[in-house]
Design a protein around this motif. Structure first.
Motif, PDB file in Angstrom:
ATOM      1  N   GLU A  26       0.809  -1.220   0.000  1.00  0.00           N
ATOM      2  CA  GLU A  26       0.000   0.000   0.000  1.00  0.00           C
ATOM      3  C   GLU A  26       0.843   1.271   0.000  1.00  0.00           C
ATOM      4  O   GLU A  26       0.372   2.342  -0.390  1.00  0.00           O
ATOM      5  CB  GLU A  26      -0.970   0.017   1.190  1.00  0.00           C
ATOM      6  N   CYS A  52       0.598   7.036   6.158  1.00  0.00           N
ATOM      7  CA  CYS A  52       0.332   6.200   7.344  1.00  0.00           C
ATOM      8  C   CYS A  52       0.328   7.126   8.558  1.00  0.00           C
ATOM      9  O   CYS A  52       1.318   7.246   9.274  1.00  0.00           O
ATOM     10  CB  CYS A  52       1.401   5.118   7.466  1.00  0.00           C
ATOM     11  N   GLN A  56      -3.593   3.284  14.287  1.00  0.00           N
ATOM     12  CA  GLN A  56      -4.209   2.069  13.762  1.00  0.00           C
ATOM     13  C   GLN A  56      -3.544   1.644  12.443  1.00  0.00           C
ATOM     14  O   GLN A  56      -3.258   0.459  12.233  1.00  0.00           O
ATOM     15  CB  GLN A  56      -5.704   2.273  13.526  1.00  0.00           C
ATOM     16  N   GLN A  57      -3.274   2.611  11.570  1.00  0.00           N
ATOM     17  CA  GLN A  57      -2.616   2.295  10.310  1.00  0.00           C
ATOM     18  C   GLN A  57      -1.218   1.726  10.547  1.00  0.00           C
ATOM     19  O   GLN A  57      -0.801   0.774   9.883  1.00  0.00           O
ATOM     20  CB  GLN A  57      -2.539   3.538   9.424  1.00  0.00           C
ATOM     21  N   GLU A  60      -1.434  -1.789  11.712  1.00  0.00           N
ATOM     22  CA  GLU A  60      -1.753  -2.675  10.590  1.00  0.00           C
ATOM     23  C   GLU A  60      -0.495  -2.999   9.790  1.00  0.00           C
ATOM     24  O   GLU A  60      -0.314  -4.138   9.340  1.00  0.00           O
ATOM     25  CB  GLU A  60      -2.805  -2.022   9.683  1.00  0.00           C
TER      26      GLU A  60
END
Length: 349
Positions: A26, A52, A56-57, A60
């Motif tokens: 990504e 980012c 939370q990102q 991940e």
């Protein structure tokens, strides 16, 4: 591939395989991961600039990295299990395509190889038989007959539609087939590399191990409107790469080439190269390249990463350090415990 009494080398991996060159799709970014603390120090600011921006990102991202590291640590065992399951349960549609025959090869390739095997062969003479691209040291030539490409794709599609287990080719290509697990290595890819590609690479790439290629990794990748459309800018874990377009019908999706990976991307321009069905593009593995998006259809490519232990034993191409050897399966990542494998001389014409 354990060492034989006759002197066959055993191949290894570099320990960096579980820590380096982890691709974050990504963010189109390759990262190194040794610990969470070091990763935050090295990459958190860069990831923030790339979008980012939340905790939370970032969590991940860490989750995906831990998953990838775990996959790599278990890869040899899982791959061997998959290969055994495929051999046990899968029934080929075209069993003959697993065994290389000269009738599968393009007439032009056989003529090129015949010239390379002659005592009077020179690099200059070989270049007159090849199509040299505008990108430096990228060469095009026909590899297979179209009828063979069609049968091979029928076989691969038959496998894709079966219930047999499947592994992805690498961290950047999400769709494709590992040919060693399907049983192509010993009877197809190895003789293709040794008898047909090696004479060509010996003349074209003497400076990067083209005369000493002793192992490989081969896989097929697919590009589809509902799957991967393109491939980000990267280099290969190889000394020399052959990329053959097998088909099918597709529009766009050209390759583009830059300079060698040591050259900053801002200092080089990329050259676009068309890929034609049945033809191969031969290039140095460490040359930066990528694939532009297809706009229609489906495209299948056969990729062969060819490796020279004489070169990579000195410096791992993935971490730029002297390799720290760990056990591997089959050809592993092409490292050996010898500078030059036993009974093998390196041609530097």
């Amino acid at each position: 591939m354990a060492a034989e009494e006759g002197g066959e080398p055993r191949f290894y991996m570099c320990s960096c395989f579980t820590s380096d060159n982890i691709f974050l799709d990504e963010y189109k970014l390759h990262v190194r991961f040794v610990s969470e603390q070091l990763f935050r120090q090295d990459y958190q600011a860069l990831l923030t600039r790339l979008g980012c921006t939340t905790d939370q990102q970032f969590e991940e991202v860490l989750h995906k990295i831990y998953q990838e590291v775990d996959r790599r640590r278990r890869l040899a065992v899982i791959s061997a299990e998959r290969a055994a399951a495929i051999k046990r349960t899968y029934r080929p549609l075209h069993p003959h395509v697993y065994h290389l025959q000269e009738s599968y090869l393009a007439l032009e390739l056989k003529q090129i190889v015949e010239y390379c095997r002659s005592s009077s062969a020179t690099r200059k003479g070989l270049l007159e038989l090849l199509e040299e691209e505008a990108a430096p040291k990228v060469y095009r030539f026909p590899v297979f007959q179209k009828s063979f490409c069609e049968e091979l794709m029928e076989e691969l599609e038959h496998f894709e539609q079966s219930s047999a287990p499947k592994g992805r080719p690498n961290t950047m290509n999400h769709y494709g087939i590992l040919l060693n697990e399907l049983g192509f290595d010993e009877t197809f890819i190895t003789p293709l590399r040794e008898h047909y590609l090696h004479p060509v690479t010996t003349l074209l790439y003497p400076d990067c191990g083209g005369g000493c290629l002793d192992s490989h990794k081969a896989f097929v990748v697919t590009y589809d409107m509902n799957k991967d459309l393109d491939l980000s800018y990267h280099y290969d874990n190889a000394e020399v790469t052959l990329n053959v377009s097998l088909g099918k019908e597709f529009t766009d999706g050209n390759l583009y080439f830059g300079d060698m990976r040591q050259v900053p991307v801002s200092e080089t321009e990329c050259t676009e190269v068309e890929h034609r069905v049945t033809e191969g593009l031969l290039h140095r593995g460490q040359q930066m390249h990528g694939v532009l998006p297809i706009s229609f259809g489906q495209r299948w490519n056969l990729i062969i990463w060819m490796r020279a232990s004489r070169e990579r034993n000195k410096l791992c191409p993935m971490c730029n350090r002297r390799p720290s050897l760990v056990e591997g399966d089959g050809f592993a990542d092409g490292f050996t415990k010898h500078e030059t494998p036993p009974n093998m001389s390196c041609a530097l014409t």
